[in-house]
Design an enzyme around this catalytic site. Structure first.
Site, PDB file in Angstrom:
ATOM      1  N   HIS A  16      10.522  10.589 -17.803  1.00 38.52           N
ATOM      2  CA  HIS A  16      10.852  10.799 -16.249  1.00 38.52           C
ATOM      3  C   HIS A  16      11.467   9.167 -15.515  1.00 38.52           C
ATOM      4  CE1 HIS A  16       6.995   9.580 -16.708  1.00 38.52           C
ATOM      5  NE2 HIS A  16       6.787   9.441 -15.465  1.00 38.52           N
ATOM      6  N   ASP A  51       8.090   5.133  -7.924  1.00 33.49           N
ATOM      7  CA  ASP A  51       7.050   5.953  -7.710  1.00 33.49           C
ATOM      8  C   ASP A  51       6.945   7.212  -8.659  1.00 33.49           C
ATOM      9  OD1 ASP A  51       4.243   6.324  -6.883  1.00 33.49           O
ATOM     10  OD2 ASP A  51       4.820   7.739  -5.149  1.00 33.49           O
ATOM     11  N   GLU A  96       0.917  -1.259   0.064  1.00 28.39           N
ATOM     12  CA  GLU A  96       0.170  -0.012   0.086  1.00 28.39           C
ATOM     13  C   GLU A  96       0.902   1.055  -0.040  1.00 28.39           C
ATOM     14  OE1 GLU A  96      -3.217   0.160   2.619  1.00 28.39           O
ATOM     15  OE2 GLU A  96      -3.586  -1.986   2.848  1.00 28.39           O
TER      16      GLU A  96
END
Length: 210
Positions: A193, A73, A41
């Protein structure tokens, strides 16, 4: 050199595996490396925290200490909206949103804004054989078009793919940017990116190997 990428997303694995071949690095999914499955999570408040959570879920396993484990992320930050949605893109309104809903909401929020600039940001966390977690970073600056490109194919999981214009001369729609061969983009220093963050990681690992 083998690297475990903390994802079972086949699209992301293909992208990074293809990139890693240029550095003679083999990328494995956790399942391919024989690691226990984890449902991580993303409870962090920064890209770094979320990426580190994914890495630790696998690098802390006894078998995980045999590998270099990395996880990432990413998010998009819209200048006119003070950096929204950032790492909260998928839950921008506080609940899980579909791609089309995210795109429409972004266009609605920017409707009367002159500043359309935006930047994709990516952070890669990595741990070498269970050691401390370190980070590499990458950005892709650009702007949002005022409407989705009608000829751009949809791709699930990428709500801004049909809206984003990569900062180049001239600007390149993201969905066309992705189709430019790696060698050509390398000559023009045009990387996404995520690619920039992983290239930095690969270069660090190859340097440490020497």
């Amino acid at each position: 050199m083998k690297l475990v990428f903390a994802t079972e997303n086949p699209g992301k694995l293909r992208e990074i595996s293809s990139l890693a071949q240029n550095f003679n690095i083999e990328v494995l999914s956790p399942s391919q490396a024989g690691l226990e499955p984890c449902n991580v999570e993303e409870t962090g408040s920064t890209y770094e925290e979320n990426a580190a959570l994914k890495v630790r879920a696998y690098s802390d396993q006894s078998k995980g200490k045999e590998f270099i484990v990395c996880g990432d992320d990413a998010g998009i930050e819209l200048t006119a909206l003070n950096g929204e949605p950032g790492l909260h893109t998928r839950r921008w309104l506080g609940y899980p949103m579909m791609d089309q809903e995210i795109a429409c909401y972004a266009l609605g929020r920017l409707h009367e804004k002159d500043d359309r600039t935006a930047v994709f940001k990516s952070v890669v966390a990595y741990s070498i054989r269970g050691g401390n977690v370190s980070f590499t970073h990458g950005e892709l600056p650009g702007a949002l078009a005022r409407a989705a490109f009608s000829d751009a194919p949809r791709q699930d999981g990428f709500p801004f793919r049909r809206l984003f214009l990569v900062d180049a001369d001239p600007p390149i729609p993201l969905w066309q940017f992705e189709d430019i061969p790696f060698v050509e983009r390398q000559k023009r220093n045009l990387f996404s990116h995520r690619e920039r963050a992983f290239i930095e990681l690969f270069e660090l690992l190859k340097k440490a190997e020497q």
